[in-house]
Design a protein around this motif. Structure first.
Motif, PDB file in Angstrom:
ATOM      1  N   TRP A 154       0.852  -1.193   0.000  1.00 20.99           N
ATOM      2  CA  TRP A 154       0.000   0.000   0.000  1.00 20.99           C
ATOM      3  C   TRP A 154       0.885   1.239   0.000  1.00 20.99           C
ATOM      4  O   TRP A 154       1.821   1.346   0.802  1.00 20.99           O
ATOM      5  CB  TRP A 154      -0.914   0.030   1.230  1.00 20.99           C
ATOM      6  CG  TRP A 154      -2.092  -0.897   1.160  1.00 20.99           C
ATOM      7  CD1 TRP A 154      -2.084  -2.196   0.766  1.00 20.99           C
ATOM      8  CD2 TRP A 154      -3.444  -0.589   1.509  1.00 20.99           C
ATOM      9  NE1 TRP A 154      -3.344  -2.737   0.851  1.00 20.99           N
ATOM     10  CE2 TRP A 154      -4.199  -1.760   1.311  1.00 20.99           C
ATOM     11  CE3 TRP A 154      -4.077   0.565   1.991  1.00 20.99           C
ATOM     12  CZ2 TRP A 154      -5.565  -1.817   1.559  1.00 20.99           C
ATOM     13  CZ3 TRP A 154      -5.438   0.511   2.248  1.00 20.99           C
ATOM     14  CH2 TRP A 154      -6.172  -0.672   2.022  1.00 20.99           C
TER      15      TRP A 154
ATOM     16  N   TRP B 264     -13.114   7.253  -2.158  1.00 18.01           N
ATOM     17  CA  TRP B 264     -13.531   6.533  -0.956  1.00 18.01           C
ATOM     18  C   TRP B 264     -14.136   7.541   0.015  1.00 18.01           C
ATOM     19  O   TRP B 264     -13.733   8.707   0.063  1.00 18.01           O
ATOM     20  CB  TRP B 264     -12.379   5.753  -0.332  1.00 18.01           C
ATOM     21  CG  TRP B 264     -11.201   6.526   0.169  1.00 18.01           C
ATOM     22  CD1 TRP B 264     -10.110   6.894  -0.548  1.00 18.01           C
ATOM     23  CD2 TRP B 264     -10.973   6.976   1.509  1.00 18.01           C
ATOM     24  NE1 TRP B 264      -9.207   7.563   0.254  1.00 18.01           N
ATOM     25  CE2 TRP B 264      -9.710   7.631   1.517  1.00 18.01           C
ATOM     26  CE3 TRP B 264     -11.680   6.889   2.702  1.00 18.01           C
ATOM     27  CZ2 TRP B 264      -9.167   8.200   2.668  1.00 18.01           C
ATOM     28  CZ3 TRP B 264     -11.143   7.460   3.846  1.00 18.01           C
ATOM     29  CH2 TRP B 264      -9.909   8.101   3.831  1.00 18.01           C
TER      30      TRP B 264
ATOM     31  N   VAL C 137      -8.746   6.146  -4.484  1.00 16.25           N
ATOM     32  CA  VAL C 137      -7.985   4.900  -4.391  1.00 16.25           C
ATOM     33  C   VAL C 137      -8.011   4.188  -5.735  1.00 16.25           C
ATOM     34  O   VAL C 137      -8.984   4.263  -6.488  1.00 16.25           O
ATOM     35  CB  VAL C 137      -8.555   3.982  -3.276  1.00 16.25           C
ATOM     36  CG1 VAL C 137     -10.006   3.633  -3.545  1.00 16.25           C
ATOM     37  CG2 VAL C 137      -7.718   2.723  -3.124  1.00 16.25           C
TER      38      VAL C 137
ATOM     39  N   GLY D 209      -6.642   0.272  -7.265  1.00 13.11           N
ATOM     40  CA  GLY D 209      -6.051  -1.014  -6.936  1.00 13.11           C
ATOM     41  C   GLY D 209      -5.304  -1.606  -8.120  1.00 13.11           C
ATOM     42  O   GLY D 209      -5.812  -1.587  -9.247  1.00 13.11           O
TER      43      GLY D 209
ATOM     44  N   THR E  52      -1.803  -1.190  -3.845  1.00 13.12           N
ATOM     45  CA  THR E  52      -2.914  -0.251  -3.689  1.00 13.12           C
ATOM     46  C   THR E  52      -2.344   1.141  -3.482  1.00 13.12           C
ATOM     47  O   THR E  52      -1.404   1.328  -2.719  1.00 13.12           O
ATOM     48  CB  THR E  52      -3.779  -0.632  -2.466  1.00 13.12           C
ATOM     49  OG1 THR E  52      -4.302  -1.955  -2.652  1.00 13.12           O
ATOM     50  CG2 THR E  52      -4.932   0.345  -2.287  1.00 13.12           C
TER      51      THR E  52
ATOM     52  N   VAL F 189      -3.514   5.005  -2.387  1.00 14.65           N
ATOM     53  CA  VAL F 189      -4.602   5.748  -1.750  1.00 14.65           C
ATOM     54  C   VAL F 189      -4.180   7.197  -1.552  1.00 14.65           C
ATOM     55  O   VAL F 189      -3.045   7.471  -1.134  1.00 14.65           O
ATOM     56  CB  VAL F 189      -4.959   5.136  -0.372  1.00 14.65           C
ATOM     57  CG1 VAL F 189      -6.131   5.884   0.257  1.00 14.65           C
ATOM     58  CG2 VAL F 189      -5.281   3.659  -0.509  1.00 14.65           C
TER      59      VAL F 189
ATOM     60  N   LEU G 137      -9.943  -2.558   0.439  1.00 17.64           N
ATOM     61  CA  LEU G 137      -9.899  -1.192  -0.063  1.00 17.64           C
ATOM     62  C   LEU G 137     -10.841  -0.311   0.737  1.00 17.64           C
ATOM     63  O   LEU G 137     -11.918  -0.756   1.155  1.00 17.64           O
ATOM     64  CB  LEU G 137     -10.288  -1.148  -1.551  1.00 17.64           C
ATOM     65  CG  LEU G 137      -9.372  -1.887  -2.519  1.00 17.64           C
ATOM     66  CD1 LEU G 137      -9.885  -1.718  -3.948  1.00 17.64           C
ATOM     67  CD2 LEU G 137      -7.944  -1.381  -2.431  1.00 17.64           C
TER      68      LEU G 137
END
Length: 215
Positions: free
Chosen positions: A133, A166, A176, A178, A183, A185, A214
């Motif tokens: 992430w 989000w 975000v 993926g 990921t 963000v 997520l």
């Protein structure tokens, strides 16, 4: 063993083509005139802003009356310096008497074991099945969203979940996207130290990370 790894550091300095071509910061005494010119252009383009929160006012006597979009006080570092240099505070912390500051840039600038890119490390983690992430506050000029996206593009990994907003408390907390085992963000309204600027959104994001889903 953890199945997740996250980062909010600079992923790679290999972004600006002019700097890539003309600068070699890893070898002392090799900075060329062209390199100086490109880094100067970058400084001019940045201009006079608080680099860790580009929408924040500069630290001044008016800072408390003109908060940033995230209501983070840009004079915080000044307060830290004043506090750390109170004799009673240094004594309580059992610190060596002297001048202390929140970040010693001279030490950081002399690091000898700092790679200019960790993309190979991230690739190894992704290949081993660990989900990485990466996050950025969208008002941060030190680790900006755009630079993070350029770095991720170098990984040449496929998108599994397209960009989407989000939500946190019925408003956009950030965005975000993926990828395969990665990921990315963003946290809306957050500067460099995300929890300092947007603690609630940071907690929501970090909770999603711990839950492995997520936001």
């Amino acid at each position: 063993m953890y199945d997740y790894f996250w980062t909010h550091a600079i992923i790679s300095d290999e972004i600006h083509e002019g700097i890539i071509t003309n600068c070699n910061f890893s070898e002392a005494g090799t900075i060329t005139e062209a390199c100086d010119d490109y880094t100067y252009q970058a400084d001019v383009a940045r201009s006079n802003i608080f680099f860790y929160d580009i929408y924040a006012p500069l630290c001044s006597s008016f800072s408390n009356s003109t908060p940033s979009i995230s209501e983070f006080d840009p004079c915080t570092e000044n307060y830290i310096g004043s506090y750390l240099n109170i004799a009673a505070v240094q004594q309580s912390l059992h610190a060596k008497p002297g001048y202390w500051e929140s970040c010693n840039d001279s030490i950081r600038d002399n690091w000898t074991d700092m790679p200019f890119t960790v993309l190979p490390v991230i690739q190894d983690l992704m290949a081993s099945g660990i989900s990485v992430w990466i996050y950025s506050g969208d008002t941060d000029g030190r680790v900006p969203v755009t630079t993070s996206r350029y770095s991720i593009d170098k990984l040449q990994t496929s998108v599994t979940t397209p960009w989407y907003p989000w939500m946190y408390e019925d408003e956009v907390g950030g965005y975000v996207v993926g990828y395969q085992n990665l990921t990315f963000v963003t946290i809306r309204g957050a500067g460099h130290f995300v929890p300092s600027y947007q603690p609630a959104r940071a907690l929501a994001f970090f909770s999603s990370f711990l839950e492995g889903k997520l936001p």
